[in-house]
Structure formats: C-alpha cells, structure tokens
Design a protein around this motif. Structure first.
Motif, PDB file in Angstrom:
ATOM      1  N   GLY A   1      -6.204  -5.684  -9.490  1.00 24.32           N
ATOM      2  CA  GLY A   1      -4.967  -5.343 -10.188  1.00 24.32           C
ATOM      3  C   GLY A   1      -4.366  -4.022  -9.740  1.00 24.32           C
ATOM      4  N   VAL A   2      -5.207  -3.106  -9.284  1.00 29.74           N
ATOM      5  CA  VAL A   2      -4.710  -1.812  -8.801  1.00 29.74           C
ATOM      6  C   VAL A   2      -3.714  -2.024  -7.659  1.00 29.74           C
ATOM      7  CG1 VAL A   2      -5.378   0.307  -7.560  1.00 29.74           C
ATOM      8  CG2 VAL A   2      -6.730  -0.487  -9.519  1.00 29.74           C
ATOM      9  N   PHE A   3      -3.987  -2.975  -6.802  1.00 29.24           N
ATOM     10  CA  PHE A   3      -3.178  -3.166  -5.597  1.00 29.24           C
ATOM     11  C   PHE A   3      -1.863  -3.902  -5.852  1.00 29.24           C
ATOM     12  CE2 PHE A   3      -7.522  -2.487  -4.315  1.00 29.24           C
ATOM     13  CZ  PHE A   3      -7.357  -1.433  -3.439  1.00 29.24           C
TER      14      PHE A   3
ATOM     15  N   ARG B   1      -2.403   3.030   4.743  1.00 28.48           N
ATOM     16  CA  ARG B   1      -1.066   2.398   4.678  1.00 28.48           C
ATOM     17  C   ARG B   1      -0.865   1.355   5.776  1.00 28.48           C
ATOM     18  NH1 ARG B   1      -0.289   4.526  -0.393  1.00 28.48           N
ATOM     19  NH2 ARG B   1      -0.033   6.752  -0.325  1.00 28.48           N
ATOM     20  N   ASP B   2      -1.967   0.718   6.161  1.00 25.58           N
ATOM     21  CA  ASP B   2      -1.931  -0.311   7.200  1.00 25.58           C
ATOM     22  C   ASP B   2      -1.706  -1.671   6.528  1.00 25.58           C
ATOM     23  OD1 ASP B   2      -2.396  -2.161   9.227  1.00 25.58           O
ATOM     24  OD2 ASP B   2      -4.111  -1.057  10.045  1.00 25.58           O
ATOM     25  N   VAL B   3      -0.447  -2.033   6.364  1.00 27.32           N
ATOM     26  CA  VAL B   3      -0.079  -3.230   5.614  1.00 27.32           C
ATOM     27  C   VAL B   3      -0.629  -4.492   6.270  1.00 27.32           C
ATOM     28  CG1 VAL B   3       1.848  -4.619   4.732  1.00 27.32           C
ATOM     29  CG2 VAL B   3       1.991  -2.117   4.696  1.00 27.32           C
ATOM     30  N   ALA B   4      -0.457  -4.626   7.572  1.00 30.87           N
ATOM     31  CA  ALA B   4      -0.896  -5.852   8.254  1.00 30.87           C
ATOM     32  C   ALA B   4      -2.400  -6.068   8.101  1.00 30.87           C
ATOM     33  CB  ALA B   4      -0.513  -5.798   9.730  1.00 30.87           C
TER      34      ALA B   4
ATOM     35  N   PRO C   1       0.800  -1.229   0.000  1.00 32.39           N
ATOM     36  CA  PRO C   1       0.000   0.000   0.000  1.00 32.39           C
ATOM     37  C   PRO C   1       0.832   1.278   0.000  1.00 32.39           C
ATOM     38  CG  PRO C   1      -0.674  -1.452   1.803  1.00 32.39           C
ATOM     39  CD  PRO C   1       0.481  -2.089   1.122  1.00 32.39           C
ATOM     40  N   HIS C   2       2.005   1.238   0.605  1.00 29.52           N
ATOM     41  CA  HIS C   2       2.845   2.436   0.666  1.00 29.52           C
ATOM     42  C   HIS C   2       3.379   2.836  -0.708  1.00 29.52           C
ATOM     43  CE1 HIS C   2       5.467  -1.038   1.168  1.00 29.52           C
ATOM     44  NE2 HIS C   2       6.422  -0.312   0.626  1.00 29.52           N
ATOM     45  N   GLN C   3       3.302   1.926  -1.686  1.00 21.40           N
ATOM     46  CA  GLN C   3       3.764   2.237  -3.040  1.00 21.40           C
ATOM     47  C   GLN C   3       2.628   2.705  -3.958  1.00 21.40           C
ATOM     48  OE1 GLN C   3       6.027  -0.952  -4.758  1.00 21.40           O
ATOM     49  NE2 GLN C   3       7.462  -1.042  -3.050  1.00 21.40           N
ATOM     50  N   LEU C   4       1.418   2.704  -3.452  1.00 18.37           N
ATOM     51  CA  LEU C   4       0.291   3.148  -4.261  1.00 18.37           C
ATOM     52  C   LEU C   4       0.234   4.672  -4.288  1.00 18.37           C
ATOM     53  CD1 LEU C   4      -2.392   0.597  -3.034  1.00 18.37           C
ATOM     54  CD2 LEU C   4      -1.216   0.604  -5.240  1.00 18.37           C
ATOM     55  N   ALA C   5      -0.044   5.207  -5.447  1.00 11.90           N
ATOM     56  CA  ALA C   5      -0.126   6.652  -5.634  1.00 11.90           C
ATOM     57  C   ALA C   5      -1.582   7.115  -5.540  1.00 11.90           C
ATOM     58  CB  ALA C   5       0.447   7.024  -7.004  1.00 11.90           C
ATOM     59  N   HIS C   6      -1.757   8.404  -5.439  1.00  7.64           N
ATOM     60  CA  HIS C   6      -3.096   8.999  -5.395  1.00  7.64           C
ATOM     61  C   HIS C   6      -3.926   8.527  -6.598  1.00  7.64           C
ATOM     62  CE1 HIS C   6      -6.244  11.881  -4.598  1.00  7.64           C
ATOM     63  NE2 HIS C   6      -6.146  12.316  -5.846  1.00  7.64           N
TER      64      HIS C   6
END
Length: 142
Positions: free
Chosen positions: A50-52, A104-107, A14-19
């Motif tokens: 696919g977005v993720f 950005r909550d990966v877990a 999630p931290h690599q996803l852009a607006h």
C-alpha cells in the motif's frame, strides 16, 4: 491478483513517494523480518504494498487497486500457510522493490512488481493444486 498484474504498473509512481513513505516501508520490512506468524506477515505485506500506491489511492485506479489488494490478502495468507518458503522469496523482492523505488527507477520497479505479483499468482495456484490433490486422496481413502 491477475488483474493487479495488469494494473499495478500504471499505479507505481516512485517519483511521487516522499521520504516518510520510504521510512514507513523500511519499518514494515523490519517488522516483516521479525514476524513468524503467516497471517500477521500477510497483513504487513498488505501494508507494505500500500505504501507504493499511496500517491494515487484517492483516484479511481488507486481505489480499484486497493480493493484488489484487499481481496488478494486472503489468498496470500492461504498460500503462505501452504508454502512458508514463499516469505523468503518475497522478502528479496520487497527489498529490491524498495531500493529501486528509492532510486526512482520506474521501469525496474515495474518489472520487479510484475514478477513479484506473478510469483504470488503461481504460489496461490500451487497451493490450490496441493489442496485439490489432498482432497482427492482423502476422498479416495474414504
């Protein structure tokens, strides 16, 4: 999909996803909410997921997950035809996943993804069981 359950957590970044990724996911969810055709809904579902994985799609894991998502789409469509109520359950998962990724909550995003994929596996298995029961009943009447 069972392989996807094992691999997807490593692909969720999630931290690599852009607006723009979040905006596309929002648009896809809005289109899914308006869609009544299960085949079209399954295609939108494919695009949404696919977005993720877009941040890793050029890597080896991304390519593997893309192929798994492609092959799973057929089964998702079949399971939706057999049990359209699955769409409502998936909708809640999708909105939760999107908001969790925004935070950005990966877990938590991984937990939601794994549970969502397992629900899909379970729905497909129920669909296959119903088909088998129908077939056996049909054969016994013939």
């Amino acid at each position: 999909i069972e392989i996807d359950v094992q691999l997807a957590p490593g692909a969720l970044q999630p931290h690599q996803l852009a607006h723009a990724d979040f905006m596309q996911a929002d648009e896809l969810l809005a289109r899914m909410d308006r869609e009544s055709d299960t085949v079209a809904w399954a295609r939108l579902n494919w695009e949404f997921h696919g977005v993720f994985t877009r941040p890793i799609e050029r890597g080896h894991l991304g390519q593997i997950l893309g192929k798994l998502r492609d092959s799973a789409s057929l089964y998702v469509g079949v399971s939706l035809e057999a049990d359209p109520s699955q769409i409502a359950r998936s909708r809640a998962d999708h909105y939760n996943l999107l908001e969790t990724c925004r935070a950005r909550d990966v877990a938590r995003a991984i937990a939601i993804t794994v549970a969502h994929l397992q629900e899909t596996v379970d729905a497909i298995e129920r669909s296959q069981e119903r088909w088998q029961t129908t077939r056996e009943t049909s054969d016994s009447l013939a």
